[in-house]
Design a protein around this motif. Structure first.
Motif, PDB file in Angstrom:
ATOM      1  N   VAL A 123      62.221  12.054  81.033  1.00 34.58           N
ATOM      2  CA  VAL A 123      61.158  12.128  80.441  1.00 34.58           C
ATOM      3  C   VAL A 123      61.515  12.171  78.832  1.00 34.58           C
ATOM      4  O   VAL A 123      61.987  13.159  77.801  1.00 34.58           O
ATOM      5  CB  VAL A 123      60.622  12.931  80.538  1.00 34.58           C
ATOM      6  CG1 VAL A 123      58.609  12.826  80.310  1.00 34.58           C
ATOM      7  CG2 VAL A 123      60.266  12.923  82.293  1.00 34.58           C
ATOM      8  N   GLU A 124      61.246  10.832  78.268  1.00 34.09           N
ATOM      9  CA  GLU A 124      61.246  10.773  77.316  1.00 34.09           C
ATOM     10  C   GLU A 124      60.548   9.573  76.342  1.00 34.09           C
ATOM     11  O   GLU A 124      59.308   8.792  77.070  1.00 34.09           O
ATOM     12  CB  GLU A 124      62.514   9.403  76.942  1.00 34.09           C
ATOM     13  CG  GLU A 124      62.640   9.312  75.392  1.00 34.09           C
ATOM     14  CD  GLU A 124      62.867   9.896  74.095  1.00 34.09           C
ATOM     15  OE1 GLU A 124      62.076   9.917  73.258  1.00 34.09           O
ATOM     16  OE2 GLU A 124      63.493  11.116  74.709  1.00 34.09           O
ATOM     17  N   GLY A 166      72.643  10.457  76.351  1.00 34.07           N
ATOM     18  CA  GLY A 166      73.965  11.400  76.189  1.00 34.07           C
ATOM     19  C   GLY A 166      73.597  12.049  77.348  1.00 34.07           C
ATOM     20  O   GLY A 166      75.181  13.052  78.028  1.00 34.07           O
ATOM     21  N   ILE A 167      72.958  13.278  77.476  1.00 32.87           N
ATOM     22  CA  ILE A 167      73.317  13.947  78.531  1.00 32.87           C
ATOM     23  C   ILE A 167      72.778  13.097  79.845  1.00 32.87           C
ATOM     24  O   ILE A 167      73.337  14.368  81.205  1.00 32.87           O
ATOM     25  CB  ILE A 167      70.980  15.070  78.262  1.00 32.87           C
ATOM     26  CG1 ILE A 167      71.307  15.550  76.814  1.00 32.87           C
ATOM     27  CG2 ILE A 167      71.029  15.837  79.137  1.00 32.87           C
ATOM     28  CD1 ILE A 167      72.705  17.245  76.812  1.00 32.87           C
ATOM     29  N   ALA A 168      72.079  12.806  79.758  1.00 30.30           N
ATOM     30  CA  ALA A 168      72.431  12.042  81.152  1.00 30.30           C
ATOM     31  C   ALA A 168      73.881  11.321  81.681  1.00 30.30           C
ATOM     32  O   ALA A 168      73.998  11.652  82.562  1.00 30.30           O
ATOM     33  CB  ALA A 168      70.965  10.631  81.830  1.00 30.30           C
ATOM     34  N   ARG A 169      73.729  10.464  80.685  1.00 30.12           N
ATOM     35  CA  ARG A 169      75.838  10.090  81.511  1.00 30.12           C
ATOM     36  C   ARG A 169      76.138  11.490  81.827  1.00 30.12           C
ATOM     37  O   ARG A 169      77.553  11.534  82.149  1.00 30.12           O
ATOM     38  CB  ARG A 169      75.844   9.837  79.797  1.00 30.12           C
ATOM     39  CG  ARG A 169      77.511   9.627  80.177  1.00 30.12           C
ATOM     40  CD  ARG A 169      78.601   9.352  78.582  1.00 30.12           C
ATOM     41  NE  ARG A 169      78.142  10.896  77.705  1.00 30.12           N
ATOM     42  CZ  ARG A 169      78.990  10.925  76.877  1.00 30.12           C
ATOM     43  NH1 ARG A 169      78.061  10.220  75.822  1.00 30.12           N
ATOM     44  NH2 ARG A 169      79.240  12.017  76.222  1.00 30.12           N
ATOM     45  N   GLY A 206      63.791  14.584  76.969  1.00 31.64           N
ATOM     46  CA  GLY A 206      64.077  14.366  75.627  1.00 31.64           C
ATOM     47  C   GLY A 206      65.180  13.541  76.491  1.00 31.64           C
ATOM     48  O   GLY A 206      65.615  12.797  77.148  1.00 31.64           O
ATOM     49  N   GLY A 207      65.939  13.613  74.987  1.00 28.00           N
ATOM     50  CA  GLY A 207      67.725  12.943  75.410  1.00 28.00           C
ATOM     51  C   GLY A 207      67.403  11.568  75.405  1.00 28.00           C
ATOM     52  O   GLY A 207      68.351  10.866  76.436  1.00 28.00           O
ATOM     53  N   ILE A 239      67.055  20.514  81.715  1.00 29.71           N
ATOM     54  CA  ILE A 239      67.729  20.837  80.151  1.00 29.71           C
ATOM     55  C   ILE A 239      66.903  19.975  79.238  1.00 29.71           C
ATOM     56  O   ILE A 239      66.233  19.032  79.654  1.00 29.71           O
ATOM     57  CB  ILE A 239      69.113  19.355  79.968  1.00 29.71           C
ATOM     58  CG1 ILE A 239      70.145  19.907  81.335  1.00 29.71           C
ATOM     59  CG2 ILE A 239      69.728  19.309  78.524  1.00 29.71           C
ATOM     60  CD1 ILE A 239      70.927  19.308  81.521  1.00 29.71           C
ATOM     61  N   VAL A 240      66.271  20.908  78.231  1.00 30.52           N
ATOM     62  CA  VAL A 240      65.525  20.383  77.356  1.00 30.52           C
ATOM     63  C   VAL A 240      65.950  20.092  76.052  1.00 30.52           C
ATOM     64  O   VAL A 240      66.595  19.986  75.122  1.00 30.52           O
ATOM     65  CB  VAL A 240      64.172  21.188  76.466  1.00 30.52           C
ATOM     66  CG1 VAL A 240      63.383  20.402  76.310  1.00 30.52           C
ATOM     67  CG2 VAL A 240      63.470  21.539  78.255  1.00 30.52           C
TER      68      VAL A 240
END
Length: 283
Positions: free
Chosen positions: A107-108, A90-93, A85-86, A156-157
């Motif tokens: 994975v989105e 923001g999580i990737a950042r 998701g994500g 991280i989900v």
């Protein structure tokens, strides 16, 4: 002001929250869900999926910092991270702020979410999609977890609530596949809603985690957008990372070069102290 000037969230049958709409920046349907980007004077731009607020410019840093820096700094030497998701980035950042991380797979399921967030909420990703360490995969997260043979230090989900496309990411089967994708000592972190409002969600996840992990619990973070009390973030690992000392966290935090707006090593340790009503939701 009339209801048409407010974004009224109807996630719960007996509770409503609303943000005044001061501007509409995007409103469109994708094949999977309706996406809107609106603006509120206090929270800035905010995104809704099918009417449910997902993130706001005003307080997104709290969620994203706590979802990423808690597992990464507890682990201490993670190099490979998986994000399910994500799509807002923001999580990737936040993950990519760690120089020790050499590879991130994200994975989105909906490419539309990624594209409009790049255009309409660019501050959330802050260039993360251009980082060469990031591999963006447009696919179903549950299918990826089931079929992939890659292994990761931290997973991280960052899912939506367990309705519609996000529902499959809250199943025992999904968590079992995730556990098999972790390297020794790896950590799985999940978004588990607001326990005061969504207690069953946390209970069901923790029941699955306890069958899969030697250390299964949750930690809490207070995020104004997700009203009704603090948000729970599920934690599963076969290692001892939850019990890392405050002094070690302080050393790792200083070495990382991070300058967070919410996360601190002290907040990290305190987040695992659960109020009684949350502890009683744990099976």
């Amino acid at each position: 002001m009339a209801d048409r000037d407010w974004s009224i969230e109807t996630l719960h049958d007996d509770y409503r929250q609303a943000l005044r709409i001061d501007a509409v920046h995007y409103d469109s349907n994708t094949d999977l869900q309706r996406i809107r980007v609106l603006e509120n004077a206090r929270f800035g731009r905010f995104m809704t999926l099918d009417g449910v607020v997902q993130t706001t410019e005003g307080d997104e840093f709290i969620y994203h910092e706590m979802m990423t820096h808690v597992p990464l700094l507890a682990h201490g030497h993670a190099t490979r991270v998986l994000i399910i998701g994500g799509g807002d980035g923001g999580i990737a950042r936040e993950v990519l702020r760690h120089p020790s991380v050499t590879h991130v797979t994200m994975v989105e399921i909906d490419a539309g979410v990624v594209e409009f967030c790049k255009e309409h909420l660019p501050s959330l990703s802050a260039g993360a999609f251009d980082d060469p360490r990031l591999n963006l995969v447009i696919a179903d997260g549950a299918a990826f977890m089931r079929e992939s043979d890659a292994e990761f230090d931290v997973i991280i989900v960052d899912s939506t609530d367990p309705i519609g496309p996000g529902e499959v990411l809250f199943t025992d089967t999904f968590y079992g596949h995730a556990q098999r994708r972790l390297r020794p000592g790896g950590i799985l972190v999940t978004q588990n809603g607001v326990p005061f409002m969504q207690g069953d969600e946390l209970t069901n996840t923790m029941r699955a985690f306890k069958a899969l992990f030697g250390d299964a619990t949750c930690y809490l973070s207070t995020i104004p957008t997700y009203a009704g009390g603090p948000m729970a973030m599920g934690w599963g690992t076969d290692g001892d990372a939850r019990h890392v000392s405050l002094e070690t966290l302080q050393t790792r935090y200083a070495a990382s070069g991070l300058a967070c707006r919410y996360y601190t090593p002290e907040v990290h340790k305190a987040a695992f102290a659960l109020p009684g009503y949350v502890a009683r939701l744990m099976p």
